[in-house]
Design an enzyme around this catalytic site. Structure first.
Site, PDB file in Angstrom:
ATOM      1  CB  CYS A 269      -3.635   3.171  -1.695  1.00  0.00           C
ATOM      2  SG  CYS A 269      -5.021   4.522  -1.329  1.00  0.00           S
TER       3      CYS A 269
ATOM      4  CG  ASP B  33       1.016  -2.216   6.139  1.00  0.00           C
ATOM      5  OD1 ASP B  33       0.272  -2.043   7.005  1.00  0.00           O
ATOM      6  OD2 ASP B  33       0.868  -1.756   5.117  1.00  0.00           O
TER       7      ASP B  33
ATOM      8  CD  GLN C 177      -6.414  -4.474   4.323  1.00  0.00           C
ATOM      9  OE1 GLN C 177      -7.536  -5.092   4.685  1.00  0.00           O
ATOM     10  NE2 GLN C 177      -6.762  -3.207   3.983  1.00  0.00           N
TER      11      GLN C 177
ATOM     12  CE  LYS D 194      -7.079   0.106   6.127  1.00  0.00           C
ATOM     13  NZ  LYS D 194      -7.808   0.220   4.994  1.00  0.00           N
TER      14      LYS D 194
ATOM     15  CG  HIS E 246      -1.861   1.028   1.343  1.00  0.00           C
ATOM     16  ND1 HIS E 246      -1.505   2.287   1.696  1.00  0.00           N
ATOM     17  CD2 HIS E 246      -3.348   0.735   1.096  1.00  0.00           C
ATOM     18  CE1 HIS E 246      -2.762   2.969   1.831  1.00  0.00           C
ATOM     19  NE2 HIS E 246      -3.658   1.944   1.454  1.00  0.00           N
TER      20      HIS E 246
HETATM   21  N1  PLP Z   1      -1.465  -0.644   4.624  1.00  0.00           N
HETATM   22  C1  PLP Z   1      -2.292  -1.447   4.039  1.00  0.00           C
HETATM   23  C2  PLP Z   1      -2.153  -2.972   3.416  1.00  0.00           C
HETATM   24  C3  PLP Z   1      -3.705  -0.958   4.017  1.00  0.00           C
HETATM   25  O1  PLP Z   1      -4.544  -1.647   3.270  1.00  0.00           O
HETATM   26  C4  PLP Z   1      -4.079   0.380   4.415  1.00  0.00           C
HETATM   27  C5  PLP Z   1      -5.415   0.938   4.235  1.00  0.00           C
HETATM   28  O2  PLP Z   1      -6.131   0.546   3.154  1.00  0.00           O
HETATM   29  C6  PLP Z   1      -2.943   1.016   4.944  1.00  0.00           C
HETATM   30  C7  PLP Z   1      -1.848   0.541   5.136  1.00  0.00           C
HETATM   31  C8  PLP Z   1      -3.128   2.379   5.202  1.00  0.00           C
HETATM   32  O3  PLP Z   1      -4.137   2.504   6.397  1.00  0.00           O
HETATM   33  P1  PLP Z   1      -4.590   3.889   7.172  1.00  0.00           P
HETATM   34  O4  PLP Z   1      -5.254   4.832   5.934  1.00  0.00           O
HETATM   35  O5  PLP Z   1      -5.916   3.383   8.045  1.00  0.00           O
HETATM   36  O6  PLP Z   1      -3.593   4.539   7.683  1.00  0.00           O
END
Ligand code: PLP
Length: 406
Positions: free
Chosen positions: A363, A199, A202, A225, A122
């Site tokens: 993203c 990260d 998910q 999430k 992401h």
């Molecule tokens: N990392 C992953 C794999 C994601 O799917 C997302 C959001 O879709 C993020 C990071 C970023 O999360 P946030 O926008 O809640 O900071």
């Protein structure tokens, strides 16, 4: 038996019509819906406990502080961290990763150093490292994937060398659903003295997570999430490495003493929590964790696996479907395109049938370029979704296919 009826009753937002049809919510990878228990916890906080924390001697301040610090312990237990002070509250996974990239980069990355990441990240776990590397004269090295959307593990291992300062990768891909073998990657990196950031944006909502077992140095996630509120998230870091990092933001709470010409900084975790935190968000996150624990992460994983298998079988039976991410080890989401049609067209038709899916690059523009597609349609499932809803999705896709391919 998974208590699906009780669970659905806990989520008020699911019980509404859109375009005169019952809403089907399959955009859970973007954000999950909130159970009444979470909504109630936030309401309760503002109705009964609202106060700034850590600074007061009066009743409300002590009560709010105690609840906030209890929540930290509950997050510690949820991800099996060793210490509560290894849990830093942030506004989300994005802020958690920015915190590490900025502070680690500032003190530990020199020209010629390297950071290893993957093509499936992401933007939140890509752009902070890319920009930090550009600023520090370091190199970002990027591991690829195979045709099933699985990480090229050998390729990734081949990128780790004596110049590597950090490996940063997703636990679960938000586009492909791939669950990466993070424990194996941490072990390989550690043998070469390289820290690893995972990260988990998910990851936490789908899988039981044990950061001590993974042995990762950092693990990041967002409350929204995982059935909690927006604007709250977590950075887990091992005590030793957090101690070594400089503060991220400066101001109240994160100081020990301030003099005219210098400042000393607070201990963990407060060193990284400058300013008034999102206390209501923490109350909501705490309720979300309780909800997940009471439902059971193993039961959730098994139920979602069943949904994924069902949806995969039914969607695969539609001629001309193209799937992106067919890893053997996969979380409950499906990215697809109907033949050569554009994802926005499919998404708009499906939406008018009352089904919320996400369309676009999710993203993850580098991944879209790698796969040479403009984007995908993504249906992502949560434990409040049902087989009947998947059947509605299948019918909606068949309808969209009919309309778009005419
Ligand atoms: N990392 C992953 C794999 C994601 O799917 C997302 C959001 O879709 C993020 C990071 C970023 O999360 P946030 O926008 O809640 O900071």
């Amino acid at each position: 038996m998974f208590p699906i009826e009780k669970i659905r009753n806990d989520f008020p937002v699911l019980h509404q019509q859109v375009y005169k049809r019952q809403l089907v919510y399959f955009d859970n990878a973007a954000t999950t819906q909130k159970p009444v228990q979470v909504i109630e916890a936030i309401r309760h906080y503002y109705e009964r406990d609202n106060c700034n924390i850590h600074r007061g001697v009066h009743y409300l301040s002590l009560k709010a502080t105690e609840a906030y610090e209890e929540a930290r312990k509950e997050v510690r237990d949820f991800i099996h961290a060793r210490h509560a002070h290894e849990i830093i509250f942030t506004k989300g996974a994005t802020e958690s990763i920015n915190l590490v990239a900025a502070t680690f980069g500032k003190w530990f990355v020199q020209p010629g150093d390297e950071v290893v990441t993957t093509i499936m990240e992401h933007h939140s776990n890509f752009v902070p490292w890319q920009q930090m590397c550009l600023e520090r004269g370091a190199k970002l090295r990027i591991a690829g994937i195979n045709d099933s959307g699985e990480l090229d593990l050998e390729g990734l291992f081949g990128l780790i060398n004596e110049n590597t300062k950090m490996v940063a990768l997703a636990h679960v891909s938000n586009v492909l659903g791939t669950i990466n073998p993070v424990k194996e990657i941490v072990s390989f990196a550690h043998e070469r003295g390289v820290p690893v950031l995972i990260d988990g944006a998910q990851g936490v909502s789908h899988l039981p997570v044990d950061v001590q077992d993974l042995d990762c140095d950092f693990y990041c996630f967002s409350g929204h999430k995982m059935y909690g509120p927006m604007g709250i998230g977590v950075l887990y870091g091992k005590e030793k490495i957090l101690e070594e990092l400089p503060p991220y933001q400066l101001g109240g709470e994160m100081i020990k003493d301030v003099f005219l010409d210098h400042t000393t900084f607070n201990e963990l975790p407060f060193k990284f929590e400058a300013g008034t935190p999102n206390v209501a968000g923490v109350a909501g996150l705490r309720a979300a964790i309780k909800y997940l624990q009471e439902t059971g992460m193993t039961a959730i994983a098994a139920y979602e696996e069943m949904l994924l298998r069902d949806a995969t079988a039914k969607l695969s039976a539609i001629p001309g479907m193209r799937f992106f991410g067919t890893a053997a080890h996969k979380a409950s989401l499906i990215s697809f395109l109907i033949g050569q049609t554009h994802p926005f067209d499919t998404g708009s038709i499906i939406d008018k049938l009352g089904i919320a899916v996400r369309t676009g690059h999710h993203c993850a523009m580098p991944l879209m370029d790698y796969m040479k597609i403009p984007g995908t349609v993504r249906a992502s499932f949560a434990f409040y979704n049902t087989i009947e809803e998947i059947d509605l999705l299948v019918a909606a896709i068949e309808k969209a296919k009919e309309m778009l391919e005419d």
